[in-house]
Each structure stands twice: as structure tokens, then as C-alpha cells.
Design a protein around this motif. Structure first.
Motif, PDB file in Angstrom:
ATOM      1  N   THR A  12      36.228  33.904  45.087  1.00 15.96           N
ATOM      2  CA  THR A  12      36.358  32.447  45.190  1.00 15.96           C
ATOM      3  C   THR A  12      37.500  31.942  44.307  1.00 15.96           C
ATOM      4  OG1 THR A  12      33.947  32.479  45.339  1.00 15.96           O
ATOM      5  CG2 THR A  12      34.993  30.319  45.155  1.00 15.96           C
TER       6      THR A  12
ATOM      7  N   SER B 276      33.205  33.802  36.740  1.00 23.08           N
ATOM      8  CA  SER B 276      31.962  33.163  36.275  1.00 23.08           C
ATOM      9  C   SER B 276      31.206  34.103  35.343  1.00 23.08           C
ATOM     10  CB  SER B 276      31.071  32.785  37.475  1.00 23.08           C
ATOM     11  OG  SER B 276      30.643  33.951  38.148  1.00 23.08           O
TER      12      SER B 276
ATOM     13  N   THR C 139      23.114  33.120  33.953  1.00 23.18           N
ATOM     14  CA  THR C 139      24.393  32.983  34.663  1.00 23.18           C
ATOM     15  C   THR C 139      24.144  32.528  36.103  1.00 23.18           C
ATOM     16  OG1 THR C 139      24.416  35.192  35.625  1.00 23.18           O
ATOM     17  CG2 THR C 139      25.284  35.000  33.370  1.00 23.18           C
TER      18      THR C 139
ATOM     19  N   TYR D  30      18.359  46.861  44.132  1.00 23.65           N
ATOM     20  CA  TYR D  30      19.304  46.538  43.044  1.00 23.65           C
ATOM     21  C   TYR D  30      19.322  47.684  42.033  1.00 23.65           C
ATOM     22  CZ  TYR D  30      21.363  43.848  39.136  1.00 23.65           C
ATOM     23  OH  TYR D  30      22.152  43.399  38.100  1.00 23.65           O
TER      24      TYR D  30
END
Ligand SMILES: NC(=O)c1ccc[n+]([C@@H]2O[C@H](COP(=O)([O-])OP(=O)(O)OC[C@H]3O[C@@H](n4cnc5c(N)ncnc54)[C@H](OP(=O)(O)O)[C@@H]3O)[C@@H](O)[C@H]2O)c1
Length: 223
Positions: free
Chosen positions: A34, A11, A182, A147
Motif C-alpha cells: 500500500t 505499519s 498493531t 499461521y
């Protein structure tokens, strides 16, 4: 055939990098958790005339990394390794959880370090590693402390390897980009309007145009 191995390739930025690099003669090898996403991205690349493989791999799992090396490495000539898989959890530091801390460091930091180590004998023969960091690896940001900490760590790893492997066949490129529109933001309200962010295609184009010339690529957010 030279292979570009892309983590998180199903992705967003990873998929766009795969599409562009397949047009430059790379066999693209996509990794992610995935299968359906990888399959879909693989079909897009094939439809463009590219050569593609994929397999599920969780970068947090030393077992998955070991299995990948055992099953695939001897058949591959990895000339490009893109550490792109990443997750982000945002909000005030005092509301952060230990699960979020562990998830971000395991995915954004430990994963790339462990995968690099496992592939190193092959990478040392001639490879460029691109670390997909973020402008969160350049400076601190409000409500992004963990993060940012995970991305600063990846930056430090990359900068150190740049010095350790200077003059060798192994190059390391650190890429710092601002916000992109995204699936990264799908379960987050940290950014109110993601449509104003850069497209992953635009960011991928800059990276692909610059990675041969620069050890550091900075793509600031759109104003
Ligand atoms: N979007 C932004 O605004 C932005 C800005 C700066 C930097 N970045 C960085 O850009 C990179 C790509 O993100 P993106 O924006 O393209 O978001 P994305 O579409 O969510 O891509 C992240 C990819 O990483 C994979 N992934 C997550 N955890 C994984 C794991 N444990 N093992 C293997 N793969 C895993 C995901 O697939 P699965 O869930 O299927 O595994 C997904 O395909 C990340 O490192 C992110 O930190 C993003």
C-alpha cells in the motif's frame, strides 16, 4: 550508504524498526503493498532526519521481486534485510479456507524465501537477515494452526541458513515475539483486547538492541 530493507515497512513493527534503524545511520528502504502507508511511514522517518526510500512490492509476487531487483539492487548496499511482512487468519482449523492457507504461506513463508534467493548474490557479500517470526514459530497454539505452520516453516528456513552460512559474511537472526498492538489485528476478533499487548516500538527496540549479539531473539508476551 548501508541500507536496511524492510518488508511490510509501512505499519506496525516494520515502521518502528525503520524509525529506530534510521537513527543508527541506515538508509531505510520500505516495501509493502500500500503506497499511502509507505509514504506516511517514509515521511515519519524523514521528519526524524533519516534517509528513506520506498516502493510497492507484494512479497507473494515473483514478478514484483524480479522487478525490484532489476530496478534497485545495483544502487543499494543491503546490509540488513528484515522479512517482516506477514498476515494472519485465526480460528478453528475446520473453518479455515484454502485462500487463507495460501495467503499465509505465500506471504509469511514463500515471500521471505524467494526474496532471500533473489537478493542472495548481494547478501553473501555481507548482510544480516532478520526473520520476524512470532512465538507462533516456537510452539503450537489453539485456533492458530495454519499461521503457526507458516511461521514454523520460516523458522526452519532461517535455522537451516544459519548452519549453511556459519562463519560467512551472511548472518541470519530469527526473532520470535508475542502479541503486539498493531494493525495486524484490525480485522480479527482472535484477541479481545489488543491494548494489553506490547507496543511495536518496545519490540522493535529489543530487536535493534539484540540483533548484533544474538542469532535468536525471544520476546515473550506480556503476562
Ligand atoms: N501483531 C502481533 O501480535 C504479532 C505477533 C508476532 C508476530 N507478528 C508478526 O510481525 C510482523 C509484522 O506485523 P505487525 O504486527 O506489525 O502487523 P501489520 O502492521 O499488519 O504489518 C504487516 C505489514 O506487512 C505488509 N504486508 C502484508 N502482506 C504483504 C505482502 N503480500 N507483500 C508485502 N507486504 C505485505 C502490510 O502492508 P500492506 O498490507 O500495505 O502490504 C503491513 O505493513 C508479521 O510478520 C507478523 O506475523 C505480529
Amino acid at each position: 550508504m548501508k541500507t536496511a530493507l524492510i518488508t511490510g515497512g509501512g505499519s506496525g513493527l516494520g515502521k518502528e524498526l525503520g524509525k529506530l534503524l534510521s537513527g543508527q545511520g541506515y538508509h531505510i528502504f520500505l516495501l509493502g503493498r500500500t503506497e499511502d502507508r509507505l509514504k506516511e511511514a517514509g515521511t515519519e522517518i524523514e521528519n526524524m532526519g533519516g534517509q528513506v526510500s520506498f516502493t510497492t512490492l507484494d512479497v507473494r509476487s515473483a514478478h514484483d521481486i524480479h522487478q525490484f531487483c532489476k530496478n534497485h539492487l545495483s544502487d543499494l548496499n543491503v546490509e540488513l534485510l528484515i522479512h517482516n511482512a506477514g498476515v494472519g487468519y485465526f480460528g478453528p482449523f475446520k473453518e479455515s479456507t484454502d485462500d487463507e492457507l495460501i495467503s499465509m504461506f505465500e506471504t509469511n513463508t514463500l515471500g521471505p524465501i524467494r526474496l532471500t534467493k533473489a537478493l542472495l548474490p548481494q547478501l553473501e557479500k555481507g548482510c544480516t537477515i532478520i526473520n520476524i517470526i512470532s512465538t507462533a514459530g516456537l510452539r503450537g497454539k489453539k485456533n492458530e494452526s495454519l499461521y503457526v505452520a507458516s511461521k514454523f516453516s520460516l523458522r526452519g528456513f532461517g535455522e537451516s541458513l544459519q548452519k549453511e552460512y556459519e562463519g560467512s559474511n551472511l548472518r541470519i537472526v530469527n526473532a520470535y515475539m508475542g502479541g503486539m498492538d498493531t494493525p495486524f489485528w484490525e480485522n480479527s476478533d482472535h484477541i479481545s483486547d489488543t491494548s494489553r499487548l506490547r507496543s511495536p516500538k518496545e519490540v522493535a527496540e529489543t530487536i535493534v538492541n539484540e540483533y548484533r549479539k544474538k542469532d535468536e531473539i525471544v520476546i515473550e508476551s506480556k503476562k
